[in-house]
Design a protein around this motif. Structure first.
Motif, PDB file in Angstrom:
ATOM      1  N   PRO A 122       0.968  -1.272   0.002  1.00 12.62           N
ATOM      2  CA  PRO A 122      -0.016   0.244   0.101  1.00 12.62           C
ATOM      3  C   PRO A 122       0.897   1.213  -0.124  1.00 12.62           C
ATOM      4  N   THR A 123       2.262   1.230  -0.168  1.00 14.14           N
ATOM      5  CA  THR A 123       2.979   2.332  -0.279  1.00 14.14           C
ATOM      6  C   THR A 123       3.676   2.889  -1.614  1.00 14.14           C
ATOM      7  N   THR A 124       3.003   2.174  -2.622  1.00 19.04           N
ATOM      8  CA  THR A 124       3.436   2.656  -3.951  1.00 19.04           C
ATOM      9  C   THR A 124       2.348   3.118  -4.737  1.00 19.04           C
ATOM     10  N   PRO A 125       2.666   4.494  -4.981  1.00 18.88           N
ATOM     11  CA  PRO A 125       1.353   5.099  -5.759  1.00 18.88           C
ATOM     12  C   PRO A 125       1.381   4.888  -7.181  1.00 18.88           C
ATOM     13  N   ASP A 126       0.195   4.299  -7.491  1.00 19.04           N
ATOM     14  CA  ASP A 126      -0.162   4.101  -9.137  1.00 19.04           C
ATOM     15  C   ASP A 126       0.882   2.964  -9.383  1.00 19.04           C
ATOM     16  N   ARG A 127       1.169   1.948  -8.581  1.00 18.84           N
ATOM     17  CA  ARG A 127       1.981   0.850  -9.017  1.00 18.84           C
ATOM     18  C   ARG A 127       1.873  -0.276  -8.207  1.00 18.84           C
ATOM     19  N   GLN A 128       1.903  -1.482  -8.450  1.00 17.78           N
ATOM     20  CA  GLN A 128       2.122  -2.702  -7.745  1.00 17.78           C
ATOM     21  C   GLN A 128       3.250  -3.492  -8.619  1.00 17.78           C
ATOM     22  N   GLY A 129       4.267  -3.705  -8.299  1.00 14.14           N
ATOM     23  CA  GLY A 129       5.182  -4.509  -8.953  1.00 14.14           C
ATOM     24  C   GLY A 129       5.339  -4.064 -10.563  1.00 14.14           C
ATOM     25  N   PRO A 130       5.277  -5.002 -11.463  1.00 12.86           N
ATOM     26  CA  PRO A 130       5.516  -4.473 -12.865  1.00 12.86           C
ATOM     27  C   PRO A 130       4.102  -3.761 -13.403  1.00 12.86           C
ATOM     28  N   ASP A 131       2.990  -3.689 -12.484  1.00 16.44           N
ATOM     29  CA  ASP A 131       1.877  -3.066 -12.856  1.00 16.44           C
ATOM     30  C   ASP A 131       1.960  -1.454 -12.547  1.00 16.44           C
ATOM     31  N   GLU A 132       1.847  -0.608 -13.710  1.00 16.83           N
ATOM     32  CA  GLU A 132       2.038   0.737 -13.428  1.00 16.83           C
ATOM     33  C   GLU A 132       0.723   1.568 -13.777  1.00 16.83           C
ATOM     34  N   GLY A 133       0.163   2.490 -13.210  1.00 15.67           N
ATOM     35  CA  GLY A 133      -0.842   3.374 -13.812  1.00 15.67           C
ATOM     36  C   GLY A 133      -1.832   3.485 -12.663  1.00 15.67           C
ATOM     37  N   PRO A 134      -2.885   4.411 -12.597  1.00 12.09           N
ATOM     38  CA  PRO A 134      -3.577   4.889 -11.922  1.00 12.09           C
ATOM     39  C   PRO A 134      -4.745   3.599 -11.742  1.00 12.09           C
ATOM     40  N   ASN A 135      -4.697   2.955 -12.755  1.00 13.34           N
ATOM     41  CA  ASN A 135      -5.688   1.575 -12.540  1.00 13.34           C
ATOM     42  C   ASN A 135      -5.282   0.614 -11.706  1.00 13.34           C
ATOM     43  N   TYR A 136      -4.033   0.658 -11.221  1.00 12.48           N
ATOM     44  CA  TYR A 136      -3.197  -0.288 -10.145  1.00 12.48           C
ATOM     45  C   TYR A 136      -3.110   0.408  -8.890  1.00 12.48           C
ATOM     46  N   ARG A 137      -3.671   1.457  -8.519  1.00 16.73           N
ATOM     47  CA  ARG A 137      -3.798   2.115  -7.494  1.00 16.73           C
ATOM     48  C   ARG A 137      -4.197   1.549  -6.231  1.00 16.73           C
ATOM     49  N   SER A 138      -4.118   1.675  -4.867  1.00 21.01           N
ATOM     50  CA  SER A 138      -4.389   1.155  -3.749  1.00 21.01           C
ATOM     51  C   SER A 138      -5.690   2.119  -3.243  1.00 21.01           C
ATOM     52  N   ILE A 139      -6.767   1.514  -3.047  1.00 18.25           N
ATOM     53  CA  ILE A 139      -8.157   2.066  -2.702  1.00 18.25           C
ATOM     54  C   ILE A 139      -8.569   1.136  -1.727  1.00 18.25           C
ATOM     55  N   ALA A 140      -9.308   1.732  -0.529  1.00 14.60           N
ATOM     56  CA  ALA A 140     -10.142   1.220   0.456  1.00 14.60           C
ATOM     57  C   ALA A 140     -11.573   2.000   0.349  1.00 14.60           C
ATOM     58  N   PHE A 141     -12.479   1.237  -0.056  1.00 12.32           N
ATOM     59  CA  PHE A 141     -13.607   1.970  -0.193  1.00 12.32           C
ATOM     60  C   PHE A 141     -14.704   1.822   1.031  1.00 12.32           C
ATOM     61  N   TYR A 142     -15.211   2.883   1.775  1.00 11.87           N
ATOM     62  CA  TYR A 142     -15.928   2.724   3.036  1.00 11.87           C
ATOM     63  C   TYR A 142     -17.269   2.915   2.642  1.00 11.87           C
ATOM     64  N   ARG A 143     -18.227   2.155   3.149  1.00 10.24           N
ATOM     65  CA  ARG A 143     -19.564   2.511   3.040  1.00 10.24           C
ATOM     66  C   ARG A 143     -20.373   3.527   4.245  1.00 10.24           C
ATOM     67  N   ASP A 144     -19.577   3.653   5.310  1.00 11.72           N
ATOM     68  CA  ASP A 144     -20.257   4.160   6.510  1.00 11.72           C
ATOM     69  C   ASP A 144     -18.909   4.719   7.347  1.00 11.72           C
ATOM     70  N   ILE A 145     -19.496   5.586   8.276  1.00  9.99           N
ATOM     71  CA  ILE A 145     -18.432   6.164   9.275  1.00  9.99           C
ATOM     72  C   ILE A 145     -17.525   5.347  10.011  1.00  9.99           C
ATOM     73  N   GLU A 146     -18.095   4.299  10.404  1.00  8.84           N
ATOM     74  CA  GLU A 146     -17.365   3.201  11.358  1.00  8.84           C
ATOM     75  C   GLU A 146     -16.241   2.705  10.402  1.00  8.84           C
ATOM     76  N   GLU A 147     -16.484   2.350   9.077  1.00  9.28           N
ATOM     77  CA  GLU A 147     -15.717   1.550   8.292  1.00  9.28           C
ATOM     78  C   GLU A 147     -14.439   2.665   7.880  1.00  9.28           C
ATOM     79  N   LYS A 148     -14.757   3.972   7.753  1.00  8.01           N
ATOM     80  CA  LYS A 148     -13.935   4.818   7.570  1.00  8.01           C
ATOM     81  C   LYS A 148     -12.881   4.873   8.820  1.00  8.01           C
ATOM     82  N   ARG A 149     -13.347   5.052  10.035  1.00  6.14           N
ATOM     83  CA  ARG A 149     -12.695   5.096  11.170  1.00  6.14           C
ATOM     84  C   ARG A 149     -11.800   3.806  11.282  1.00  6.14           C
ATOM     85  N   ILE A 150     -12.171   2.473  10.915  1.00  7.13           N
ATOM     86  CA  ILE A 150     -11.376   1.561  11.234  1.00  7.13           C
ATOM     87  C   ILE A 150     -10.116   1.714  10.180  1.00  7.13           C
TER      88      ILE A 150
END
Length: 229
Positions: A122-150
């Motif tokens: 989760p520390t490499t912006p827009d990249r995972q190994g040989p995969d580069e670009g914003p389509n390979y960025r790290s994102i966690a999608f939250y559905r409510d306030i509690e998930e965001k807090r966690i």
């Protein structure tokens, strides 16, 4: 030699991969091409993450106790009903993502988030190994306030204990829409065990994940991991 390997992996990627919720979950109208997006069963919850190529992320999270199914797809962007080719242009805003259907009586959202942070870097912006670009960025999608807090709490913990040498760059986004990927991308890790990309990129990530999350694995994957040690 390393450059040659990454070139070959690049060729592989070009052919493949490289509640309170009021949001929508959409199925493609092109019947037979895209996966169907199931509705949560009674008592089941849903979580959505992006962490590089969805082939290995889907496999890793599906091996956890309490995870009933994982769907590969696209999220985080603005284009409607994107295809893999659309997302690969890096112009849709979407990232390769996974939607996880889980039993909260068997695995908590916090443990699922913990697993997500072990399943990719989760520390490499827009990249995972040989995969580069914003389509390979790290994102966690939250559905409510509690998930965001966690999520905030987990990121702070990871940074404080220096779990990684660099700071976490994972985006935290309010969940909006998840588009299921083409059928060919569902369960790709298991259906293409001889793929160069799977062997060289995905498999090491999954094996590392199994060691980190051993106690939370389904029994059959604990046994598989034991044979690899």
């Amino acid at each position: 030699m390393k450059n040659i390997l990454f070139y070959l992996l690049g060729l592989s990627l070009s052919c493949g991969c490289s509640d309170t919720n009021t949001s929508t979950e959409i199925n493609s109208t092109e019947e037979g091409i895209f996966a169907k997006l199931p509705l949560p069963a009674k008592g089941e919850r849903v979580a959505t993450f992006a962490g590089g190529c969805f082939w290995s992320l889907s496999e890793a999270l599906s091996e956890l106790k309490g995870v009933n199914k994982v769907v590969a797809g696209y999220a985080g962007g603005t284009a409607n009903n994107p295809t893999y080719e659309d997302v690969s242009t890096k112009l849709t805003g979407h990232a390769e993502s996974v939607q996880v259907y889980y039993d909260p009586s068997l695995i908590s959202y916090r443990d699922l988030v913990k697993a997500f942070f072990f399943a990719h870097d989760p520390t490499t912006p827009d990249r995972q190994g040989p995969d580069e670009g914003p389509n390979y960025r790290s994102i966690a999608f939250y559905r409510d306030i509690e998930e965001k807090r966690i999520l905030d709490s987990m990121i702070n913990q990871i940074n404080n204990i220096h779990q990684y040498s660099d700071t976490v760059v994972t985006q935290l986004l309010r969940f909006k829409t998840f588009y299921p990927a083409e059928n060919d991308h569902q369960g790709y890790y298991r259906s293409h065990p001889e793929s160069t990309y799977i062997l060289e990129v995905s498999q090491p990530k999954v094996f590392k994940f199994r060691k980190a999350m051993y106690k939370q694995l389904k029994q059959e994957f604990q046994s598989t991991n034991d044979r690899k040690l």
